[in-house]
Design a protein around this motif. Structure first.
Motif, mmCIF file in Angstrom:
data_model
loop_
_atom_site.group_PDB
_atom_site.id
_atom_site.type_symbol
_atom_site.label_atom_id
_atom_site.label_comp_id
_atom_site.label_asym_id
_atom_site.label_seq_id
_atom_site.Cartn_x
_atom_site.Cartn_y
_atom_site.Cartn_z
ATOM 1 N N ALA A 59 -32.568 -79.407 93.450
ATOM 2 C CA ALA A 59 -31.955 -80.266 92.422
ATOM 3 C C ALA A 59 -32.608 -81.649 92.377
ATOM 4 O O ALA A 59 -32.703 -82.269 91.321
ATOM 5 C CB ALA A 59 -30.460 -80.399 92.688
ATOM 6 N N ASP A 60 -33.092 -82.122 93.518
ATOM 7 C CA ASP A 60 -33.700 -83.468 93.537
ATOM 8 C C ASP A 60 -35.154 -83.463 93.078
ATOM 9 O O ASP A 60 -35.813 -84.510 93.066
ATOM 10 C CB ASP A 60 -33.583 -84.086 94.936
ATOM 11 C CG ASP A 60 -34.434 -83.352 95.978
ATOM 12 O OD1 ASP A 60 -35.027 -82.297 95.649
ATOM 13 O OD2 ASP A 60 -34.514 -83.841 97.117
ATOM 14 N N GLY A 61 -35.685 -82.270 92.719
ATOM 15 C CA GLY A 61 -37.041 -82.209 92.185
ATOM 16 C C GLY A 61 -38.112 -81.921 93.223
ATOM 17 O O GLY A 61 -39.284 -81.744 92.896
ATOM 18 N N ALA A 62 -37.718 -81.839 94.488
ATOM 19 C CA ALA A 62 -38.683 -81.504 95.547
ATOM 20 C C ALA A 62 -38.744 -79.994 95.722
ATOM 21 O O ALA A 62 -37.843 -79.266 95.267
ATOM 22 C CB ALA A 62 -38.264 -82.163 96.864
ATOM 23 N N LEU A 63 -39.790 -79.511 96.382
ATOM 24 C CA LEU A 63 -39.848 -78.092 96.721
ATOM 25 C C LEU A 63 -38.635 -77.746 97.591
ATOM 26 O O LEU A 63 -38.289 -78.475 98.525
ATOM 27 C CB LEU A 63 -41.138 -77.804 97.508
ATOM 28 C CG LEU A 63 -41.302 -76.366 98.019
ATOM 29 C CD1 LEU A 63 -41.492 -75.390 96.858
ATOM 30 C CD2 LEU A 63 -42.491 -76.268 98.975
ATOM 31 N N ASP A 64 -37.981 -76.634 97.281
ATOM 32 C CA ASP A 64 -36.863 -76.152 98.099
ATOM 33 C C ASP A 64 -37.456 -75.411 99.306
ATOM 34 O O ASP A 64 -37.808 -74.243 99.225
ATOM 35 C CB ASP A 64 -35.980 -75.227 97.254
ATOM 36 C CG ASP A 64 -34.740 -74.777 98.017
ATOM 37 O OD1 ASP A 64 -34.765 -74.781 99.269
ATOM 38 O OD2 ASP A 64 -33.756 -74.431 97.351
ATOM 39 N N ARG A 65 -37.595 -76.149 100.399
ATOM 40 C CA ARG A 65 -38.285 -75.600 101.568
ATOM 41 C C ARG A 65 -37.581 -74.393 102.156
ATOM 42 O O ARG A 65 -38.228 -73.442 102.596
ATOM 43 C CB ARG A 65 -38.402 -76.658 102.668
ATOM 44 C CG ARG A 65 -39.455 -77.652 102.379
ATOM 45 C CD ARG A 65 -39.344 -78.884 103.249
ATOM 46 N NE ARG A 65 -40.034 -79.946 102.556
ATOM 47 C CZ ARG A 65 -41.351 -80.002 102.429
ATOM 48 N NH1 ARG A 65 -42.117 -79.084 103.020
ATOM 49 N NH2 ARG A 65 -41.913 -80.961 101.748
ATOM 50 N N ALA A 66 -36.253 -74.442 102.181
ATOM 51 C CA ALA A 66 -35.500 -73.324 102.777
ATOM 52 C C ALA A 66 -35.733 -72.063 101.945
ATOM 53 O O ALA A 66 -35.992 -70.981 102.500
ATOM 54 C CB ALA A 66 -34.013 -73.664 102.842
ATOM 55 N N PHE A 67 -35.697 -72.188 100.611
ATOM 56 C CA PHE A 67 -35.966 -71.044 99.752
ATOM 57 C C PHE A 67 -37.374 -70.519 100.003
ATOM 58 O O PHE A 67 -37.606 -69.329 100.187
ATOM 59 C CB PHE A 67 -35.823 -71.430 98.271
ATOM 60 C CG PHE A 67 -36.413 -70.403 97.338
ATOM 61 C CD1 PHE A 67 -35.690 -69.275 96.981
ATOM 62 C CD2 PHE A 67 -37.715 -70.547 96.871
ATOM 63 C CE1 PHE A 67 -36.262 -68.307 96.155
ATOM 64 C CE2 PHE A 67 -38.290 -69.571 96.051
ATOM 65 C CZ PHE A 67 -37.558 -68.462 95.696
ATOM 66 N N MET A 68 -38.337 -71.436 100.002
ATOM 67 C CA MET A 68 -39.734 -71.043 100.112
ATOM 68 C C MET A 68 -40.016 -70.361 101.450
ATOM 69 O O MET A 68 -40.718 -69.353 101.510
ATOM 70 C CB MET A 68 -40.601 -72.307 99.968
ATOM 71 C CG MET A 68 -41.936 -72.073 99.348
ATOM 72 S SD MET A 68 -41.809 -71.508 97.645
ATOM 73 C CE MET A 68 -42.820 -70.089 97.723
ATOM 74 N N ARG A 69 -39.446 -70.927 102.518
ATOM 75 C CA ARG A 69 -39.646 -70.342 103.849
ATOM 76 C C ARG A 69 -39.131 -68.912 103.883
ATOM 77 O O ARG A 69 -39.800 -67.996 104.359
ATOM 78 C CB ARG A 69 -38.904 -71.171 104.907
ATOM 79 C CG ARG A 69 -39.832 -71.813 105.915
ATOM 80 C CD ARG A 69 -39.111 -72.391 107.117
ATOM 81 N NE ARG A 69 -37.823 -72.965 106.842
ATOM 82 C CZ ARG A 69 -37.602 -74.240 106.538
ATOM 83 N NH1 ARG A 69 -38.607 -75.080 106.466
ATOM 84 N NH2 ARG A 69 -36.388 -74.684 106.315
ATOM 85 N N ALA A 70 -37.921 -68.719 103.351
ATOM 86 C CA ALA A 70 -37.309 -67.378 103.364
ATOM 87 C C ALA A 70 -38.134 -66.425 102.495
ATOM 88 O O ALA A 70 -38.354 -65.265 102.863
ATOM 89 C CB ALA A 70 -35.876 -67.470 102.855
ATOM 90 N N HIS A 71 -38.612 -66.920 101.354
ATOM 91 C CA HIS A 71 -39.358 -66.097 100.409
ATOM 92 C C HIS A 71 -40.675 -65.621 101.018
ATOM 93 O O HIS A 71 -41.010 -64.437 100.969
ATOM 94 C CB HIS A 71 -39.593 -66.934 99.150
ATOM 95 C CG HIS A 71 -40.103 -66.151 97.980
ATOM 96 N ND1 HIS A 71 -39.499 -64.984 97.549
ATOM 97 C CD2 HIS A 71 -41.147 -66.375 97.157
ATOM 98 C CE1 HIS A 71 -40.172 -64.521 96.511
ATOM 99 N NE2 HIS A 71 -41.174 -65.345 96.255
#
Ligand code: ADP
Length: 198
Positions: A59-71
């Motif tokens: 939501a803040d415009g940064a990469l969603d690291r938790a999503f990306m890591r899991a993906h």
């Protein structure tokens, strides 16, 4: 002179980098560049949104690291796509910073140096900071307050120590070494490499 510096978490890599900076080196931190590229408004954000969809951006415009890591953990092709976007951008920015350093010797701090023939081709020397896993765990628990198991999980995901040592021109064994002795080792190596390049 361009040097590649690498080491596992808690090895003392940042401590060595700080000493090299005090000796006059320009430190180019590729992890910091990766964080900037993927922060809100970062240069990689639009390419990442195109590749992985809006769900990859928080939501803040940064990469969603938790999503990306899991993906990327479950999808090797996604990992390659992510790296295909980020690694060239990191390299371009790192080399730009190195050029901006002018005549100063440059130390590239590259956690994945052992994985990257590209990076090794860009440096004249590889310096590896190494220590026993138990020392890594002890230091990171003390520094971050993580549990020992959390630290061990991170270590297990990183490059194995032997693989790092195999690409080294010099290894600093940062175990049971008082800080001033560590500094003295870095100073001696710096003097040696500077003389060889001159
Ligand atoms: P890294 O960048 O490899 O994760 P750091 O350089 O941040 O590791 O070191 C981890 C922690 O251990 C830091 O708090 C640092 O001050 C400490 N440390 C590293 N090497 C030594 C040493 N030889 N003597 C004492 N403390 C050390």
């Amino acid at each position: 002179m361009r040097i590649g510096l690498t080491g596992g978490i808690g090895s003392g890599k940042s401590t060595v980098a700080a000493r090299l900076a005090a000796l006059g080196a320009a430190i180019v931190d590729t992890d910091a560049i990766a964080r900037e590229l993927t922060a809100a408004g970062g240069a990689a954000i639009e390419a990442l949104r195109d590749a992985f969809g809006a769900r990859a951006i928080a939501a803040d415009g940064a990469l969603d690291r938790a999503f990306m890591r899991a993906h990327v953990f479950v999808d090797a092709a996604a990992r390659r796509r992510l790296e295909g976007i980020l690694h060239p951008m990191i390299a371009v920015e790192a080399l730009r910073r190195a050029d901006a350093a002018g005549a100063a010797p440059v130390v590239f701090d590259v956690p994945l140096l052992a994985e990257s023939a590209h990076w090794r081709a860009r440096v004249q020397r590889v310096l590896v900071v190494d220590c026993a896993e138990s020392t890594q765990v002890e230091r990171v628990v003390r520094r971050s307050g993580w549990s020992a198991d959390e630290v061990r999980r991170v270590i297990a995901q990183q490059t194995p120590r032997a693989r790092r040592r195999a690409i080294a021109d010099a290894v600093i064994h940062n175990d049971g070494l008082p800080l001033d002795a560590l500094h003295a080792e870095v100073d001696a190596l710096w003097a040696h490499w500077s003389a060889a390049v001159l």
